[in-house]
Design a protein around this motif. Structure first.
Motif, PDB file in Angstrom:
ATOM      1  N   ASP A   1       0.886  -1.116  -0.159  1.00  0.00           N
ATOM      2  CA  ASP A   1       0.244  -0.037   0.012  1.00  0.00           C
ATOM      3  C   ASP A   1       0.781   1.134  -0.020  1.00  0.00           C
ATOM      4  OD1 ASP A   1      -2.739  -1.195   0.066  1.00  0.00           O
ATOM      5  OD2 ASP A   1      -2.132  -1.786   2.152  1.00  0.00           O
ATOM      6  N   ILE A   2       0.855   1.950  -1.199  1.00  0.00           N
ATOM      7  CA  ILE A   2       1.825   2.954  -1.382  1.00  0.00           C
ATOM      8  C   ILE A   2       1.137   4.497  -1.311  1.00  0.00           C
ATOM      9  CG2 ILE A   2       3.904   4.097  -2.393  1.00  0.00           C
ATOM     10  CD1 ILE A   2       4.648   0.977  -3.027  1.00  0.00           C
TER      11      ILE A   2
ATOM     12  N   PHE B   1      -5.125   3.569  -7.382  1.00  0.00           N
ATOM     13  CA  PHE B   1      -5.099   2.447  -8.416  1.00  0.00           C
ATOM     14  C   PHE B   1      -5.311   1.248  -7.307  1.00  0.00           C
ATOM     15  CE2 PHE B   1      -2.679   5.881 -10.459  1.00  0.00           C
ATOM     16  CZ  PHE B   1      -3.268   5.726 -11.646  1.00  0.00           C
ATOM     17  N   GLU B   2      -6.417   0.949  -7.426  1.00  0.00           N
ATOM     18  CA  GLU B   2      -6.611  -0.373  -6.539  1.00  0.00           C
ATOM     19  C   GLU B   2      -5.990  -1.648  -6.854  1.00  0.00           C
ATOM     20  OE1 GLU B   2      -8.213  -0.196  -3.740  1.00  0.00           O
ATOM     21  OE2 GLU B   2      -9.562   1.512  -3.703  1.00  0.00           O
ATOM     22  N   ARG B   3      -5.606  -2.225  -5.975  1.00  0.00           N
ATOM     23  CA  ARG B   3      -5.044  -3.777  -6.367  1.00  0.00           C
ATOM     24  C   ARG B   3      -5.922  -4.391  -7.106  1.00  0.00           C
ATOM     25  NH1 ARG B   3      -4.425  -4.144  -0.914  1.00  0.00           N
ATOM     26  NH2 ARG B   3      -2.260  -3.758  -1.032  1.00  0.00           N
TER      27      ARG B   3
ATOM     28  N   SER C   1      -1.566  -1.662  -4.001  1.00  0.00           N
ATOM     29  CA  SER C   1      -2.469  -0.494  -4.127  1.00  0.00           C
ATOM     30  C   SER C   1      -1.708   0.994  -3.917  1.00  0.00           C
ATOM     31  CB  SER C   1      -3.347  -0.481  -2.911  1.00  0.00           C
ATOM     32  OG  SER C   1      -4.451   0.511  -2.865  1.00  0.00           O
ATOM     33  N   LEU C   2      -1.847   1.703  -5.255  1.00  0.00           N
ATOM     34  CA  LEU C   2      -1.185   3.086  -5.359  1.00  0.00           C
ATOM     35  C   LEU C   2      -2.145   4.103  -5.189  1.00  0.00           C
ATOM     36  CD1 LEU C   2       1.260   1.982  -8.450  1.00  0.00           C
ATOM     37  CD2 LEU C   2       1.722   1.719  -5.867  1.00  0.00           C
ATOM     38  N   THR C   3      -1.989   5.143  -4.126  1.00  0.00           N
ATOM     39  CA  THR C   3      -2.495   6.370  -4.056  1.00  0.00           C
ATOM     40  C   THR C   3      -1.748   7.532  -4.574  1.00  0.00           C
ATOM     41  OG1 THR C   3      -3.986   5.283  -2.213  1.00  0.00           O
ATOM     42  CG2 THR C   3      -3.875   7.699  -2.449  1.00  0.00           C
TER      43      THR C   3
ATOM     44  N   ILE D   1       4.333  11.703 -13.684  1.00  0.00           N
ATOM     45  CA  ILE D   1       4.223  10.880 -12.657  1.00  0.00           C
ATOM     46  C   ILE D   1       2.938  10.002 -12.480  1.00  0.00           C
ATOM     47  CG2 ILE D   1       4.048  10.975 -10.082  1.00  0.00           C
ATOM     48  CD1 ILE D   1       5.840  13.473 -10.207  1.00  0.00           C
ATOM     49  N   TYR D   2       1.596  10.782 -12.964  1.00  0.00           N
ATOM     50  CA  TYR D   2       0.704   9.827 -12.895  1.00  0.00           C
ATOM     51  C   TYR D   2       0.732   8.565 -13.913  1.00  0.00           C
ATOM     52  CZ  TYR D   2      -4.055   8.729 -14.208  1.00  0.00           C
ATOM     53  OH  TYR D   2      -5.305   7.819 -14.472  1.00  0.00           O
ATOM     54  N   GLU D   3       1.253   9.026 -15.077  1.00  0.00           N
ATOM     55  CA  GLU D   3       1.350   7.864 -16.101  1.00  0.00           C
ATOM     56  C   GLU D   3       2.447   6.829 -15.599  1.00  0.00           C
ATOM     57  OE1 GLU D   3       1.091   5.371 -19.454  1.00  0.00           O
ATOM     58  OE2 GLU D   3      -0.080   7.076 -18.666  1.00  0.00           O
TER      59      GLU D   3
END
Length: 666
Positions: free
Chosen positions: A62-63, A221-223, A208-210, A193-195
């Motif tokens: 979870d990042i 970006f949910e796992r 999982s990236l926030t 950075i978003y891409e």
């Protein structure tokens, strides 16, 4: 000639340069060469470290990535994870010393290897803003987290701690947070950075990236899966393609005394039998002492290794994404595009370059909301890390450009270059040592072995795309013909019968003579954890038909719970064969079955094959291959179908790799 005094002065002026001082003056080598890239590289290095740490500790990552704008040029960047944390004593060297790492000498796959990334980020942030970085970390069972403010003494390549204290971090059982201030420029688009985070989510579907951008917008970006990638194991170097200098260094550093023991114990995939074969091929006795191995003997040994067939590298030192998770990651992140087709991803068997095992994975997405008048989008990855810059210099791009995509259904002017069409091509290289073109890790060098493997994987995936497009086009034409025949002829017959005052004739026989095809349709629906599949066979031929129907279910987690017609053969719970009853002309026959235990996206398209019938008479199914192993399954005693002639224009290549050597057992 210079005088003795001048020479003495020159020698006295020479001094050692620390690695951090070198990179301070040449930070463009590390990718910090522009305001846009500097900000991206800082995020990338921290996220890569977080993913590596979580995976090694077998923790689902979870990042959090948060960027705040301080003024026109300065940004505050925070990256936080839920990893195992860093022991207090190790924190200064992890964040404040370049080339301090535990993975450089390890022969196994990992994102970070050189020990430069996060400490280089701290250094570049310090150079551009003059501010220290703040690192916080907590290990499991610790009562508090340690937090430090840190800069780097670039003259000595040593950390300088400006503040350190222990603080409560009750919301975290364990984890690490790094905050730094960096001059840069935040952008959106293909190299943003978003891409980077979006592409990271595709090849790391377990994470999982926030992301919180400078405007305060939050993206999650949910796992897509709770399945962690296989943990890579450290192995010894593979002898295939090893370079002479590397071999000599290994000989000098070995603790073994004799040559045969050196070959057995310092390399992977060399048994006693293979070691003896190498010694024989090299013309060197097995008991030769390593201390006597000079340059000439090492050359002989290198030649001997090249003459002996050695097993391919073991795959447990690598952590491939896998076909199932590539598909799942693409579908999860690209759901807004809704592509019409996901070609079955290809994962090649491991190979070796310069003693380093590697493998290649390829996936292709086609149609949906993708633009058809632009070049295809290329997603390049190395050890699960997106490569956003230097696309033209990368071996992945060169392999794509050299492939003739016209034969696979994409537009390509002149048969070379990046093709045009509504498609995304994903290529992932997993290796114990990715041969990057620079320390910035933005492009993969054009190593012949790697480029060849990429090409073979691209062609295999391209053949699946071509099959889909051909099937789609044939169905489209046949369906148009079918609709015309079904609508116009009955209307003509009805009007003619009314004019003549006669009954409307039965036109089914006439329609079947015009169509003259066995039409096979399939449909899959998903509801309440179950997949319901239906296969419909229309006999639009003037004669009765009796043949075999075959399909393959997803390999992992499949459970067949019901079916309308009992399969005549079921192998390994995934390979189904039906002996169909005789279907009369103009009749319709249906087969249905239910599956459970699969995610929705794991079974959205059905592969159907037929045998005991001329495939020319069938629309919607492929002929069963004679060698079913090429399709990844192994039906036995299947009936062969007549060969269908394929023109040279359609494909000059076989559906297998003629150049690939098989693994063999020792």
């Amino acid at each position: 000639m210079p005088s003795k005094t001048t020479t003495t002065k020159t020698v006295k002026s020479q001094k050692d340069i620390s690695v951090s001082e070198f990179f301070e003056k040449n930070r463009q080598i590390l990718g910090f060469d522009s305001p846009v890239k500097s900000l991206l590289m800082g995020v990338k290095e921290a996220v890569d470290n977080s993913l590596d740490a979580c995976e090694e500790a077998r923790i689902l990552p979870d990042i959090l990535v948060e960027i705040s704008k301080m003024d026109q040029k300065e940004y505050k960047v925070t990256i936080e994870d839920n990893g195992p944390g860093i022991p207090s004593a190790a924190m200064p060297n992890v964040f404040g010393r370049l080339l301090h790492g535990s993975r450089f000498h390890a022969v196994r796959q990992s994102r970070g290897q050189q020990g430069i990334g996060i400490s280089a980020t701290v250094m570049c942030a310090q150079i551009t803003t003059g501010k220290p970085a703040t690192a916080r970390s907590k290990v499991k069972s610790a009562e508090a987290a340690k937090e430090i403010d840190i800069i780097i003494d670039t003259k000595k390549n040593t950390p300088v701690i400006l503040r350190e204290e222990y603080i409560p971090w009750n919301e975290k059982e364990s984890g690490t947070r790094i905050t730094f201030y960096m001059s840069g420029r935040y952008i959106t688009g293909k190299q943003s950075i978003y891409e980077y985070l979006r592409q990271t989510a595709i090849v790391n579907p377990h994470a999982s990236l926030t992301f919180i951008d400078p405007d305060g917008h939050k993206y999650i970006f949910e796992r897509a899966t709770n399945e962690l990638p296989p943990q890579s194991k450290e192995i010894k170097p593979h002898p295939d393609g090893i370079e002479l200098g590397t071999l000599m260094n290994m000989v000098n550093a070995s603790s073994e005394k004799s040559l045969i023991k050196f070959l057995q114990n310092d390399f992977s995939r060399i048994s006693e039998r293979v070691a003896k074969e190498i010694c024989s091929a090299a013309g060197i006795t097995e008991t030769t002492r390593l201390s006597t191995m000079d340059l000439e003997k090492c050359k002989q040994l290198q030649d001997g290794i090249g003459k002996v067939k050695i097993m391919a590298p073991q795959s447990d030192c690598l952590s491939p994404i896998g076909e199932n998770l590539i598909r799942k990651g693409l579908k999860h992140v690209l759901s807004d595009i809704k592509p019409e087709y996901y070609a079955p991803p290809i994962t090649r068997d491991p190979k070796s370059h310069s003693g380093n095992p590697f493998l290649v994975e390829v996936g292709i997405v086609y149609g949906g909301g993708l633009p058809s008048d632009q070049q295809v989008q290329i997603l390049r990855f190395a050890n699960r890390v997106p490569l956003l810059y230097q696309q033209g210099a990368c071996a992945i791009t060169k392999a794509i450009e050299a492939t003739d995509w016209r034969r696979y259904g994409l537009e390509q002017r002149g048969g070379t270059g990046i093709p045009y069409g509504p498609a995304i091509i994903l290529v992932h290289i997993a290796s114990t040592k990715i041969p990057f073109t620079s320390e910035a890790k933005e492009a993969v060098s054009a190593i012949p072995q790697i480029q060849e493997e990429i090409t073979l994987a691209l062609k295999a995936c391209g053949r699946s795309l071509r099959t889909h497009l051909n099937k789609k086009e044939r169905k489209k034409k046949t369906r148009a013909k079918f609709e015309i025949v079904q609508v116009i002829i009955p209307l003509m017959a009805e009007k003619t019968a009314n004019v003549l005052g006669k009954p409307i004739p039965d036109l089914r026989g006439t329609i079947t003579k015009i169509m003259n095809v066995v039409w096979i349709d399939e449909s899959i629906t998903y509801d309440k954890g179950k997949h319901r599949a239906k296969i419909t066979i229309y006999n639009y031929t003037p004669k009765n038909q009796k043949f075999k129907l075959h399909t393959v279910l997803p390999k992992e987690g499949t459970s067949l719970i019901s079916y309308s017609l009992n399969p005549s053969e079921v192998k390994d719970d995934i390979k189904l064969t039906w002996d169909l009853p005789r279907i009369a002309s103009t009749e319709i026959f249906e087969i249905s079955f239910e599956l459970n235990g699969l995610d929705k996206e794991a079974y959205e398209e059905m592969d159907i094959y037929v045998s005991n019938i001329n495939p020319v008479d069938v629309m919607g199914a492929d002929p069963l291959p004679g060698d079913w192993d090429l399709q990844g399954v192994n039906f036995t005693e299947v009936d062969m179908v007549p060969d269908v002639e394929i023109s040279e224009e359609e494909d000059e290549e076989p559906d297998y790799d003629e150049t690939e050597e098989d693994l063999y057992d020792e």
